[in-house]
Design a protein around this motif. Structure first.
Motif, short mmCIF file in Angstrom:
data_model
loop_
_atom_site.label_atom_id
_atom_site.label_comp_id
_atom_site.label_asym_id
_atom_site.label_seq_id
_atom_site.Cartn_x
_atom_site.Cartn_y
_atom_site.Cartn_z
N TRP A 80 25.69 47.71 126.65
CA TRP A 80 24.68 49.32 127.06
C TRP A 80 24.54 49.35 125.49
O TRP A 80 25.20 48.97 124.48
CB TRP A 80 25.98 49.67 127.66
N ARG A 83 20.81 55.08 124.10
CA ARG A 83 19.41 55.49 124.27
C ARG A 83 18.67 56.39 123.53
O ARG A 83 17.91 56.16 122.66
CB ARG A 83 18.89 55.84 125.39
N ARG A 84 19.42 57.55 123.51
CA ARG A 84 18.96 58.88 122.75
C ARG A 84 20.38 59.45 122.50
O ARG A 84 21.89 59.96 122.85
CB ARG A 84 18.25 59.76 123.63
N SER A 97 22.44 53.37 128.09
CA SER A 97 20.99 53.22 129.28
C SER A 97 21.29 51.37 128.70
O SER A 97 21.74 50.59 127.75
CB SER A 97 19.72 52.64 128.79
N ARG A 100 17.13 49.83 127.46
CA ARG A 100 16.51 50.73 126.45
C ARG A 100 14.94 50.74 126.11
O ARG A 100 15.08 51.50 125.17
CB ARG A 100 17.63 50.50 125.29
N GLU A 101 14.64 49.83 126.30
CA GLU A 101 13.48 49.14 126.10
C GLU A 101 12.63 49.43 127.05
O GLU A 101 11.17 50.13 126.83
CB GLU A 101 12.73 47.44 125.46
N GLU A 104 11.45 55.84 129.73
CA GLU A 104 12.59 56.72 130.38
C GLU A 104 12.35 57.06 132.12
O GLU A 104 13.50 56.54 132.56
CB GLU A 104 12.93 57.89 129.18
N ASP A 107 13.97 53.59 133.75
CA ASP A 107 15.38 53.87 133.26
C ASP A 107 16.40 54.48 133.92
O ASP A 107 15.94 55.58 134.00
CB ASP A 107 15.78 53.62 131.47
N ALA A 109 19.67 55.65 133.26
CA ALA A 109 20.50 56.01 131.93
C ALA A 109 21.89 56.79 132.19
O ALA A 109 21.05 57.27 133.27
CB ALA A 109 19.69 56.57 130.72
#
Length: 160
Positions: A80, A83-84, A97, A100-101, A104, A107, A109
């Motif tokens: 993990w 991510r933000r 996440s 992460r790539e 959003e 994902d 998350a």
């Protein structure tokens, strides 16, 4: 440096109790952090005293709670990533996440929020731990069937 040995990791704990405890806390304290390590962490104790666990212990001793939360995520959830982290209207929003790539909207998350950055990170961490633990369980639970009291195994050969 204070070296604290934790008792064995609690095998059966209610993560919702820990999540609620994090939600109502105003700041991170040492007892709260050690309780998280004791209840929600499997890898920390199994790694023994190495560079990463030593760093985490030093961060806890220095009460560098946000850095300690990030180090804990690195140790316990190596797949993990953060991510933000965003601050808006008095709340920290933290998202972890595994992908992460990805955009959003694709994902899945884990998101948590709190007025304290470290508590927001720790809340997301505990929720990700719960999700990771559920992912390691088999999709079909192993349940022993109750034997019929009239059931009796019997050997038979198909002899003619």
């Amino acid at each position: 440096m204070t070296v604290v040995t934790l008792p064995h990791v609690t095998q059966h704990f209610d993560p919702m109790v820990l999540i609620e405890r994090l939600r109502i806390a105003h700041v991170v304290t040492r007892p709260l952090m050690w309780d998280i390590l004791d209840k929600a962490c499997r890898r920390f104790l199994s790694l023994g005293q190495n560079e990463k666990t030593g760093r985490l212990t030093r961060l806890i001793d220095a009460e560098a709670w946000a850095d300690a939360a990030l180090a804990l995520i690195e140790i316990e959830l190596p797949l993990w990533q953060v991510r933000r982290i965003a601050y808006d209207q008095g709340e920290w929003y933290c998202a972890l996440s595994r992908e992460r790539e990805l955009p959003e909207w694709l994902d899945r998350a884990i998101e948590a929020q709190h007025s304290d950055l470290a508590l927001g990170l720790l809340s997301a961490f505990v929720e990700a731990q719960v999700l990771s633990a559920q992912a390691t369980r088999p999709s079909v639970p192993n349940v022993r069937r109750a034997l019929d009291p009239l059931y009796e195994p019997m050997a038979c050969d198909n002899v003619r």
